[in-house]
Write an enzyme that holds these catalytic residues in place. Sequence first.
Site, mmCIF file in Angstrom:
data_model
loop_
_atom_site.group_PDB
_atom_site.id
_atom_site.type_symbol
_atom_site.label_atom_id
_atom_site.label_comp_id
_atom_site.label_asym_id
_atom_site.label_seq_id
_atom_site.Cartn_x
_atom_site.Cartn_y
_atom_site.Cartn_z
ATOM 1 N N ASP A 102 -8.831 -37.132 71.296
ATOM 2 C CA ASP A 102 -7.462 -36.955 70.477
ATOM 3 C C ASP A 102 -7.048 -35.489 71.430
ATOM 4 O O ASP A 102 -7.898 -34.606 71.727
ATOM 5 C CB ASP A 102 -8.016 -35.823 69.259
ATOM 6 C CG ASP A 102 -8.036 -36.774 68.102
ATOM 7 O OD1 ASP A 102 -7.604 -38.763 68.666
ATOM 8 O OD2 ASP A 102 -8.715 -37.212 67.455
HETATM 9 N N1 URA Z 1 -12.841 -39.393 66.951
HETATM 10 C C1 URA Z 1 -11.890 -38.070 66.861
HETATM 11 O O1 URA Z 1 -12.290 -38.419 65.762
HETATM 12 N N2 URA Z 1 -11.556 -38.012 67.715
HETATM 13 C C2 URA Z 1 -11.593 -38.045 69.159
HETATM 14 O O2 URA Z 1 -10.994 -37.713 69.474
HETATM 15 C C3 URA Z 1 -12.516 -39.696 69.670
HETATM 16 C C4 URA Z 1 -12.886 -39.619 68.768
#
Ligand code: URA
Length: 237
Positions: A102
């Site tokens: 993310d």
């Molecule tokens: N899970 C998440 O919630 N965010 C990420 O970036 C990777 C795994």
Amino acid sequence: MRLHKYMAMCGVASRRKSEALILEGKVELNGEIVTSLGTMYKEGDKVKVNGQLISLEKKSIYIMLNKPLDCVTTAKDQFNRKTVLDFIKDIDERLYPVGRLDYNTTGLLLLTNDGDLAHKITHPSTHMDKKYIAKINGTPNEKALSDFRKGLMIDGKLTSKAEIQLLKSGAQSLVEVVIHEGRNRQVRKMLEQIGHSVITLKRVAIGALEIGTLKLGEYRHLTTDEVEYLKQFEVQK
Ligand code: URA
């Protein structure tokens, strides 16, 4: 072999993205645009993607980046935000992120021009472990930890079993989480589901590959052993 497989082997993109490029009319086979996914490639054929000749002779590159905050894990961003590729200097080959983190997640991200390897690592059947450290609000109790481990319903679908360990408890706690899938925002959603919102999230390992001492925004090439390790994973049909 199928044209999209050849494209992935040349490091153009993952197999799935290569199929999309074919459908979008961006691929030429011996001077003709092809848009059929069944198109076959044979030795000696000339394949161009976006007008550029592709070939197998390209050097494969495998990189581990410690992704900083506030950048997107795509090669280009429609809103002109920073991308993970902005942190990779001195490499001419076109690299692609393997899977996603993310915008506000930090940590281990692999980048490569080897579409076939990227496909292997991200394919759901490979079940590669991904380890995260999360700072969360509150302290999960035994029931919450046990629910997490059994797998949780997110977006109407049960996750597979997961691992969680409490590293530090308090008004804000630290947990180490291991998941075996890569669903969208999975760790955040699973922690939310047991009642603990995420303050920070960092990926520290993918399988046996660890982020180690790389600082945010730094990257390094994988060692030959690390590449061999990744190549041994097989997609299950
Ligand atoms: N899970 C998440 O919630 N965010 C990420 O970036 C990777 C795994």
